[in-house]
Design an enzyme around this catalytic site. Sequence first.
Site, PDB file in Angstrom:
ATOM      1  N   ALA A  60       0.830  -1.212   0.000  1.00 39.72           N
ATOM      2  CA  ALA A  60       0.000   0.000   0.000  1.00 39.72           C
ATOM      3  C   ALA A  60       0.861   1.257   0.000  1.00 39.72           C
ATOM      4  O   ALA A  60       1.984   1.276   0.502  1.00 39.72           O
ATOM      5  CB  ALA A  60      -0.919  -0.005   1.212  1.00 39.72           C
ATOM      6  N   GLY A  99      -0.052  -5.885  -0.588  1.00 41.66           N
ATOM      7  CA  GLY A  99      -0.992  -5.771  -1.698  1.00 41.66           C
ATOM      8  C   GLY A  99      -0.395  -6.210  -3.021  1.00 41.66           C
ATOM      9  O   GLY A  99      -1.106  -6.697  -3.895  1.00 41.66           O
ATOM     10  N   GLU A 102      -0.860  -9.767  -3.076  1.00 40.97           N
ATOM     11  CA  GLU A 102      -2.288 -10.042  -3.264  1.00 40.97           C
ATOM     12  C   GLU A 102      -2.703  -9.834  -4.720  1.00 40.97           C
ATOM     13  O   GLU A 102      -3.531 -10.586  -5.242  1.00 40.97           O
ATOM     14  CB  GLU A 102      -3.107  -9.188  -2.296  1.00 40.97           C
ATOM     15  CG  GLU A 102      -2.905  -9.657  -0.860  1.00 40.97           C
ATOM     16  CD  GLU A 102      -3.617  -8.816   0.176  1.00 40.97           C
ATOM     17  OE1 GLU A 102      -4.336  -9.404   0.996  1.00 40.97           O
ATOM     18  OE2 GLU A 102      -3.445  -7.578   0.165  1.00 40.97           O
ATOM     19  N   GLU A 122       2.435  -7.637   6.501  1.00 43.13           N
ATOM     20  CA  GLU A 122       1.571  -6.723   7.255  1.00 43.13           C
ATOM     21  C   GLU A 122       1.630  -6.919   8.757  1.00 43.13           C
ATOM     22  O   GLU A 122       1.537  -5.954   9.515  1.00 43.13           O
ATOM     23  CB  GLU A 122       0.108  -6.863   6.787  1.00 43.13           C
ATOM     24  CG  GLU A 122      -0.161  -6.311   5.412  1.00 43.13           C
ATOM     25  CD  GLU A 122       0.032  -7.318   4.293  1.00 43.13           C
ATOM     26  OE1 GLU A 122      -0.538  -7.111   3.221  1.00 43.13           O
ATOM     27  OE2 GLU A 122       0.757  -8.320   4.486  1.00 43.13           O
TER      28      GLU A 122
END
Length: 189
Positions: A60, A99, A102, A122
Amino acid sequence: MQVTMRSENHVGYVTLSNPPVNAIGQALRQGLLEAVRWAERDRLDRVIVFGAGGVFAAGADAKEFDSPPQVPHLPEVLSAIDESFVPWIAAIEGVALGGGAEIAMACRMRIMAPDARIGLPEVTLGVIPGAGGTARLPRLVGLQKAVEMITMGKPIGAQEARSAGLVHAVEDDPIEAAFMVNSEELGCI
């Protein structure tokens, strides 16, 4: 533009570009969603997504941490990639973290460079993956390996990711390797 799109011979090339680490902010998320629509509208055979500057994406965008969430949200973008009738292949160089990992997991196939790393760090920031990583990772690597990766937050190398089933191949040039994947392997026929 943080996401650029081009096609050649019915193959789409989507480049993530938010230097220095291709952080996933609102503009990049919007660009990815537009890329899904573009690929489907043009009925491409596949999309190869990769990061500019030798980095896939490192999570992020920290500039957005203190702001209210902006649409599109990453889970929405990942669902669009995952559910698209055009198969996406992640060509991972450098790192795919948070992310970025992901995004890669939402793709139909993942190919990593030998020195690349992938993971969900994270937990080291006191949060858990929030864009579907906790659901997609166990499907790919099994529950035991997924719990280890999520709770430890330590990225893994390409060979370990290949052995665990997280990536399909380790290649010196993941973009070229993604181009060479046949349609049968992508489940397109």
